[in-house]
Design a protein around this motif. Structure first.
Motif, mmCIF file in Angstrom:
data_model
loop_
_atom_site.group_PDB
_atom_site.id
_atom_site.type_symbol
_atom_site.label_atom_id
_atom_site.label_comp_id
_atom_site.label_asym_id
_atom_site.label_seq_id
_atom_site.Cartn_x
_atom_site.Cartn_y
_atom_site.Cartn_z
ATOM 1 N N UNK A 58 43.889 40.444 46.967
ATOM 2 C CA UNK A 58 43.704 40.170 45.637
ATOM 3 C C UNK A 58 42.434 40.902 45.067
ATOM 4 N N UNK A 59 41.309 40.655 46.235
ATOM 5 C CA UNK A 59 40.048 41.336 45.774
ATOM 6 C C UNK A 59 40.309 42.927 45.690
ATOM 7 N N UNK A 60 41.095 43.401 46.660
ATOM 8 C CA UNK A 60 41.400 44.923 46.503
ATOM 9 C C UNK A 60 41.944 45.204 45.302
ATOM 10 N N UNK A 61 42.951 44.544 44.748
ATOM 11 C CA UNK A 61 43.554 44.724 43.602
ATOM 12 C C UNK A 61 42.654 44.841 42.427
ATOM 13 N N UNK A 62 41.833 43.450 42.320
ATOM 14 C CA UNK A 62 40.779 43.547 41.387
ATOM 15 C C UNK A 62 39.875 44.635 41.297
ATOM 16 N N UNK A 63 39.374 45.105 42.427
ATOM 17 C CA UNK A 63 38.447 46.273 42.604
ATOM 18 C C UNK A 63 39.072 47.411 42.142
ATOM 19 N N UNK A 64 40.436 47.506 42.435
ATOM 20 C CA UNK A 64 41.018 48.859 42.026
ATOM 21 C C UNK A 64 41.110 48.905 40.604
ATOM 22 N N UNK A 65 41.475 47.502 39.845
ATOM 23 C CA UNK A 65 41.457 47.491 38.423
ATOM 24 C C UNK A 65 40.298 47.855 37.763
ATOM 25 N N UNK A 66 39.133 47.487 38.528
ATOM 26 C CA UNK A 66 37.699 47.493 37.928
ATOM 27 C C UNK A 66 37.307 48.843 37.914
ATOM 28 N N UNK A 67 37.686 49.681 39.187
ATOM 29 C CA UNK A 67 37.229 50.978 39.285
ATOM 30 C C UNK A 67 38.325 51.967 38.138
ATOM 31 N N UNK A 68 39.393 51.633 37.979
ATOM 32 C CA UNK A 68 40.372 52.305 37.230
ATOM 33 C C UNK A 68 39.772 52.233 35.911
ATOM 34 N N UNK A 69 39.562 51.089 35.515
ATOM 35 C CA UNK A 69 39.057 50.777 34.068
ATOM 36 C C UNK A 69 37.600 51.558 33.832
ATOM 37 N N UNK A 70 36.728 51.294 34.924
ATOM 38 C CA UNK A 70 35.405 52.286 34.882
ATOM 39 C C UNK A 70 35.766 53.818 34.653
ATOM 40 N N UNK A 71 36.621 54.245 35.541
ATOM 41 C CA UNK A 71 36.931 55.691 35.561
ATOM 42 C C UNK A 71 37.502 56.093 34.382
ATOM 43 N N UNK A 72 38.236 55.309 33.722
ATOM 44 C CA UNK A 72 39.097 55.610 32.473
ATOM 45 C C UNK A 72 38.007 55.486 31.223
ATOM 46 N N UNK A 73 36.905 54.720 31.383
ATOM 47 C CA UNK A 73 36.064 54.481 30.434
ATOM 48 C C UNK A 73 34.938 55.590 30.583
ATOM 49 N N UNK A 74 34.747 56.267 31.574
ATOM 50 C CA UNK A 74 33.605 57.246 31.585
ATOM 51 C C UNK A 74 34.507 58.600 31.299
ATOM 52 N N UNK A 75 35.667 58.773 31.645
ATOM 53 C CA UNK A 75 36.506 59.770 31.296
ATOM 54 C C UNK A 75 36.691 60.014 29.792
#
Length: 134
Positions: free
Chosen positions: A107-124
């Motif tokens: 669950x933690x890895x899934x949340x971190x993955x979503x967080x990193x994906x959202x951050x990457x998407x926001x940066x892009x």
């Protein structure tokens, strides 16, 4: 080697020894037990009875020890089986705890993955906006 024929002189010697053997044994008191009950000495008879009684008591003691040993083995078996059951329960509990920890980690890895994906998407998205807006 093998069976050789016995001549008359040897037969005579054999017969002589057979006829006198018991007498020689009696002369030397070598016979293991007297032949008749009349020749049994009372002391010898008492000793034989005492030896038989002692052997019987020892046999009873061995039987009693064997019973104790069987009881001890049964107790050890019961304790081992109980120990084995407790160990199985502990391993099952550890396995359940490991499974729950593994689920939490997923669950933690899934949340971190979503967080990193959202951050990457926001940066892009910000980069694209800056590049296109420029």
């Amino acid at each position: 080697m093998g069976i050789e024929a016995v001549n008359e002189e040897q037969n005579a010697i054999i017969e002589y020894v057979k006829n006198h053997f018991v007498g020689w044994m009696e002369e030397k008191n070598i016979l293991p037990f007297p032949r008749t009950a009349q020749t049994l000495e009372p002391q010898l008879l008492e000793r034989m009875v005492r030896v038989e009684e002692t052997l019987k008591r020892q046999n009873d003691k061995f039987d009693h020890q064997n019973e104790k040993f069987e009881i001890l083995i049964d107790n050890i078996d019961k304790r081992f089986n109980s120990f084995e059951k407790r160990m199985d329960e502990r391993f099952e509990e550890s396995d359940r705890r490991f499974d729950s920890i593994q689920k939490q980690m997923d669950q933690r890895f899934n949340r971190q993955s979503l967080y990193h994906l959202a951050t990457f998407t926001a940066v892009i998205g910000t980069a694209v906006t800056i590049i296109l807006g420029a």
